[in-house]
Write a protein that holds these residues in place. Structure first.
Motif, PDB file in Angstrom:
ATOM      1  N   GLU A 161      34.560  45.872  50.655  1.00  0.00           N
ATOM      2  CA  GLU A 161      35.291  46.470  51.610  1.00  0.00           C
ATOM      3  C   GLU A 161      35.626  48.470  50.657  1.00  0.00           C
ATOM      4  N   ASN A 162      36.173  48.439  50.063  1.00  0.00           N
ATOM      5  CA  ASN A 162      36.846  49.530  49.044  1.00  0.00           C
ATOM      6  C   ASN A 162      35.612  50.576  49.194  1.00  0.00           C
ATOM      7  N   ASN A 163      33.741  50.015  49.189  1.00  0.00           N
ATOM      8  CA  ASN A 163      32.728  50.710  48.835  1.00  0.00           C
ATOM      9  C   ASN A 163      32.456  50.480  50.937  1.00  0.00           C
ATOM     10  N   VAL A 391      34.199  60.811  42.950  1.00  0.00           N
ATOM     11  CA  VAL A 391      34.752  59.897  42.341  1.00  0.00           C
ATOM     12  C   VAL A 391      36.192  58.894  42.033  1.00  0.00           C
ATOM     13  N   ARG A 392      35.765  58.204  42.224  1.00  0.00           N
ATOM     14  CA  ARG A 392      36.957  56.473  42.547  1.00  0.00           C
ATOM     15  C   ARG A 392      37.971  56.365  41.250  1.00  0.00           C
ATOM     16  N   LEU A 393      39.450  56.318  41.452  1.00  0.00           N
ATOM     17  CA  LEU A 393      40.003  56.402  39.747  1.00  0.00           C
ATOM     18  C   LEU A 393      41.374  55.145  41.222  1.00  0.00           C
ATOM     19  N   ALA A 394      40.710  53.776  40.121  1.00  0.00           N
ATOM     20  CA  ALA A 394      41.490  52.567  41.405  1.00  0.00           C
ATOM     21  C   ALA A 394      42.629  52.649  39.679  1.00  0.00           C
ATOM     22  N   TRP A 395      43.864  52.591  39.980  1.00  0.00           N
ATOM     23  CA  TRP A 395      44.771  52.900  38.248  1.00  0.00           C
ATOM     24  C   TRP A 395      45.999  51.868  39.120  1.00  0.00           C
ATOM     25  N   GLU A 396      46.027  51.072  37.154  1.00  0.00           N
ATOM     26  CA  GLU A 396      47.473  49.998  37.781  1.00  0.00           C
ATOM     27  C   GLU A 396      48.558  51.232  37.647  1.00  0.00           C
ATOM     28  N   VAL A 420      44.928  67.045  39.306  1.00  0.00           N
ATOM     29  CA  VAL A 420      45.684  66.711  39.793  1.00  0.00           C
ATOM     30  C   VAL A 420      46.715  66.591  39.205  1.00  0.00           C
ATOM     31  N   TRP A 421      47.698  66.947  39.821  1.00  0.00           N
ATOM     32  CA  TRP A 421      49.492  67.258  39.371  1.00  0.00           C
ATOM     33  C   TRP A 421      50.465  66.925  40.501  1.00  0.00           C
ATOM     34  N   GLY A 422      50.840  66.705  39.769  1.00  0.00           N
ATOM     35  CA  GLY A 422      52.027  65.736  40.738  1.00  0.00           C
ATOM     36  C   GLY A 422      51.708  64.457  41.460  1.00  0.00           C
ATOM     37  N   LYS A 423      51.057  63.375  40.986  1.00  0.00           N
ATOM     38  CA  LYS A 423      50.806  62.755  41.531  1.00  0.00           C
ATOM     39  C   LYS A 423      51.875  61.303  41.722  1.00  0.00           C
ATOM     40  N   GLY A 424      52.350  61.060  42.999  1.00  0.00           N
ATOM     41  CA  GLY A 424      53.455  60.375  42.809  1.00  0.00           C
ATOM     42  C   GLY A 424      53.300  58.884  43.191  1.00  0.00           C
ATOM     43  N   SER A 425      52.134  58.233  43.294  1.00  0.00           N
ATOM     44  CA  SER A 425      52.066  56.799  42.914  1.00  0.00           C
ATOM     45  C   SER A 425      51.064  56.745  42.364  1.00  0.00           C
ATOM     46  N   ALA A 426      51.084  54.768  42.209  1.00  0.00           N
ATOM     47  CA  ALA A 426      49.810  54.481  42.039  1.00  0.00           C
ATOM     48  C   ALA A 426      48.472  54.063  42.730  1.00  0.00           C
ATOM     49  N   ALA A 427      48.528  54.164  43.770  1.00  0.00           N
ATOM     50  CA  ALA A 427      47.804  54.845  44.118  1.00  0.00           C
ATOM     51  C   ALA A 427      45.970  55.565  43.929  1.00  0.00           C
ATOM     52  N   ALA A 428      44.475  54.081  44.673  1.00  0.00           N
ATOM     53  CA  ALA A 428      43.604  54.843  44.180  1.00  0.00           C
ATOM     54  C   ALA A 428      43.719  55.999  44.445  1.00  0.00           C
ATOM     55  N   ASP A 429      42.353  57.253  43.510  1.00  0.00           N
ATOM     56  CA  ASP A 429      42.494  58.259  44.125  1.00  0.00           C
ATOM     57  C   ASP A 429      40.998  58.566  44.042  1.00  0.00           C
ATOM     58  N   SER A 451      56.537  55.271  30.974  1.00  0.00           N
ATOM     59  CA  SER A 451      56.483  55.657  28.893  1.00  0.00           C
ATOM     60  C   SER A 451      56.004  54.406  29.007  1.00  0.00           C
ATOM     61  N   TYR A 452      54.669  53.479  29.892  1.00  0.00           N
ATOM     62  CA  TYR A 452      53.378  52.850  28.827  1.00  0.00           C
ATOM     63  C   TYR A 452      52.168  54.341  28.493  1.00  0.00           C
ATOM     64  N   GLY A 453      50.955  53.809  28.278  1.00  0.00           N
ATOM     65  CA  GLY A 453      49.686  54.176  28.336  1.00  0.00           C
ATOM     66  C   GLY A 453      49.659  54.984  29.890  1.00  0.00           C
ATOM     67  N   PHE A 454      48.662  55.273  29.840  1.00  0.00           N
ATOM     68  CA  PHE A 454      47.986  55.703  30.697  1.00  0.00           C
ATOM     69  C   PHE A 454      46.696  54.504  31.225  1.00  0.00           C
ATOM     70  N   SER A 455      46.539  53.990  32.506  1.00  0.00           N
ATOM     71  CA  SER A 455      46.072  52.778  32.900  1.00  0.00           C
ATOM     72  C   SER A 455      44.668  52.511  33.952  1.00  0.00           C
ATOM     73  N   LEU A 456      43.742  52.311  33.750  1.00  0.00           N
ATOM     74  CA  LEU A 456      42.761  52.124  34.784  1.00  0.00           C
ATOM     75  C   LEU A 456      42.443  50.678  35.003  1.00  0.00           C
ATOM     76  N   PHE A 457      42.111  50.270  36.461  1.00  0.00           N
ATOM     77  CA  PHE A 457      41.775  49.438  36.699  1.00  0.00           C
ATOM     78  C   PHE A 457      39.631  49.652  37.100  1.00  0.00           C
ATOM     79  N   GLU A 458      39.833  50.849  37.452  1.00  0.00           N
ATOM     80  CA  GLU A 458      37.993  51.188  38.090  1.00  0.00           C
ATOM     81  C   GLU A 458      37.824  52.947  37.819  1.00  0.00           C
ATOM     82  N   PHE A 459      36.652  52.994  36.785  1.00  0.00           N
ATOM     83  CA  PHE A 459      36.183  54.273  37.444  1.00  0.00           C
ATOM     84  C   PHE A 459      34.841  54.613  37.761  1.00  0.00           C
ATOM     85  N   GLU A 460      35.190  54.773  38.656  1.00  0.00           N
ATOM     86  CA  GLU A 460      33.638  54.588  39.471  1.00  0.00           C
ATOM     87  C   GLU A 460      33.196  56.010  39.466  1.00  0.00           C
ATOM     88  N   VAL A 461      31.729  56.416  39.246  1.00  0.00           N
ATOM     89  CA  VAL A 461      30.928  57.775  39.948  1.00  0.00           C
ATOM     90  C   VAL A 461      29.745  57.062  40.745  1.00  0.00           C
TER      91      VAL A 461
END
Length: 558
Positions: A161-163, A391-396, A420-429, A451-461
């Motif tokens: 569905e995402n695709n 490029v699709r990025l699904a963030w945690e 991307v500067w000032g992203k306001g939520s974890a929604a996928a980009d 305070s955690y690191g950076f976390s990506l569920f999906e990195f799609e190209v």
């Protein structure tokens, strides 16, 4: 006294009219409606292994020179196939991008056993009445087991569905077939209740809106009563399918066809599975079949279908192949997700579980996570240079507040294609309309949002092979804008071919109705004439190939 035969004929005409006018939210389903009573989509199922999910589709191509208009896969049950489900799903995305209808089925393990399971004693097993009643009762252990299994399948369906992929979903198939653990239970609390439960859970609880529900039966002599006893209700299905295996010893009878038309209420009907492919003549007599789906390796049993009979069906003017499909819109990438399972390099990982490879495994539940520091990155090597357009990025929850998408052809010199500067939520980009050539794609994470690191569920190209952008875009057109137009049709002596840019240096091959090659020429330019005066009258298939892609058109000589 009423003329019952005349009334029946009028009823069929009214149903056909209802179907022709129907519109849904699904492009591929509307396409079936638009062809109702005129043309049938050729389809092919691809059985095990899921590690090679187009093996039978490609075999059809080797025989006919064209791909089926419907591709089908299976979530399956055995360990090796379960572990290759993402391979199958990515093939579904590739087939959709190429213009095919997507059909998915599921030989599911019973909720009384873990997954994976065996065929004998697993998929082919029996639940006693107590177990069955527990299964269809909300909140019980078996009911929760089944929903947990649906949770797993929903991950794959959500990715589709995402695709943008519409799925003809065919679970609990052959409801009236008693060999499967789910099947052979008529009545309100039988198999149809599990179908209802499954549909409600995936639609209402999981929120999946890309599923076109297929209600499927087998061609037993009890079909007329089975169509009543196993019907989940018209609001629960979109397509009614019949698996045609000559189970009653009779095959494609008029009685079966009429029973399906009458039970459909104007919705599309289909030949859900078959060993013997329907002939063009049979489809002319039974024109409401929206598609047929040849069953995997059985199609190639020479006692059922010779190569010539397969060609005759695929070459028929009332049968649609993939090259004649309209396409579903948007650019068509060479691969749906170029980053899928490609080598990944990261600046850091927080542990040995959340590693870089988890961001490119097409599994929406696994992730890459960096250490708790700014200025981290993840880079994927696509293995070749592509024209990158998305490029699709699904963030945690631990997303990047500020980051850049960078590309490189050599892994050393980098160009930023998205800031991307000032992203306001974890929604996928989902960054679309990009335009860059690259072999390497990097997400450079600058500042953390938590305070955690950076976390990506999906990195799609996504993208196309270098130099093929215009060609890929042209194949997304509808039939009125197909790369090949021929006229006049029917033709007498000379046929004119009009070609889209990118096809001016192609080879054209002509086949007669028996699949025999009768002409081959090299095309030069965007307009080309074929002289046909020496050919006998009849139906012909024209195959145009530019070395990267091919398109098929049919015409009649009179």
């Amino acid at each position: 006294m009423f003329n019952l035969k005349l009334c029946g004929a009028m009823a069929l005409l009214l149903l056909a009219g209802t179907q022709a006018l129907a519109q849904t939210s699904f492009k591929s389903l509307n396409y079936l409606y638009s062809n109702a009573g005129q043309r049938t989509v050729a389809g092919q199922h691809n059985r095990e292994p899921n590690s090679s999910p187009a093996v039978q589709t490609n075999r059809i191509y080797s025989i006919t020179g064209q791909y089926p208009g419907l591709w089908s896969g299976d979530f399956l049950f055995a360990s090796s196939d379960v572990s290759n489900r993402w391979t199958m799903i990515n093939e579904a995305k590739a087939q959709w991008a190429s213009g095919a209808i997507i059909n998915l089925m599921w030989h599911a393990c019973p909720p009384t056993q873990p997954e994976p399971c065996q065929w004998e004693g697993g998929v082919k097993s029996y639940l006693n009445d107590t177990q069955w009643n527990e299964l269809i009762t909300n909140g019980t252990q078996l009911n929760n087991n089944w929903k947990a299994r649906l949770d797993v399948i929903a991950t794959y369906l959500q990715d589709l569905e995402n695709n943008g992929v519409e799925v003809y979903f065919r679970p609990l198939h052959e409801m009236n077939q008693g060999i499967f653990w789910w099947a052979g239970r008529p009545g309100a609390n039988g198999t149809r209740r599990l179908f209802q439960l499954t549909r409600d859970y995936l639609r209402n609880t999981k929120g999946l809106t890309n599923l076109i529900w297929v209600w499927d039966l087998q061609d037993f002599s009890s079909l007329s009563s089975d169509l009543t006893n196993y019907n989940p209700g018209s609001s629960y299905w979109d397509v009614l399918a019949l698996d045609m295996y000559y189970t009653d010893g009779q095959g494609y009878t008029t009685a079966k066809y009429n029973a399906m038309v009458n039970a459909s209420g104007g919705k599309p009907i289909a030949i859900g599975e078959c060993e013997v492919l329907p002939s063009a003549g049979l489809l002319a007599q039974q024109p409401r079949w929206g598609f047929f789906m040849g069953w995997a390796e059985l199609v190639f049993n020479t006692n059922s279908n010779s190569n010539t009979s397969i060609q005759n069906t695929y070459f028929a003017s009332n049968v649609l192949v993939r090259g004649e499909m309209p396409g579903w819109g948007g650019a068509l990438p060479t691969a749906p997700n170029l980053a899928y399972n490609r080598p990944v390099t990261v600046s850091s990982s927080e542990n040995t579980t959340n590693t870089g490879s988890k961001a490119v495994d097409a599994n929406g539940t696994t992730r890459w996570a960096s250490t708790a520091a700014n200025n981290q990155n993840i880079m994927v090597d696509l293995g070749a240079t592509y024209n990158i357009n998305r490029v699709r990025l699904a963030w945690e929850a631990a997303y990047a507040r500020d980051y850049q998408v960078q590309v490189s052809t050599n892994g050393t010199t980098w160009t930023t294609i998205k800031d991307v500067w000032g992203k306001g939520s974890a929604a996928a980009d989902d960054h679309t309309s990009l335009n860059a050539q690259a072999r390497y794609v990097k997400v450079y994470c600058i500042n953390r949002a938590t305070s955690y690191g950076f976390s990506l569920f999906e990195f799609e190209v996504y993208g196309t092979a270098a130099g093929a952008r215009a060609l890929a875009t042209s194949t997304a057109r509808n039939l009125a804008e197909t790369p090949l137009q021929v006229y006049p049709n029917p033709v007498t002596d000379q046929l004119t071919m009009r070609l889209a840019p990118g096809w001016e240096s192609s080879q054209v091959t002509l086949f007669d109705s028996q699949g025999r090659q009768v002409l081959r020429e090299q095309v030069a330019g965007l307009s080309h004439q074929l002289r046909l005066s020496v050919l006998p009258v009849g139906m012909y298939q024209l195959l145009l190939n530019n070395g990267r892609q091919q398109v098929v058109q049919r015409f009649t000589k009179r």
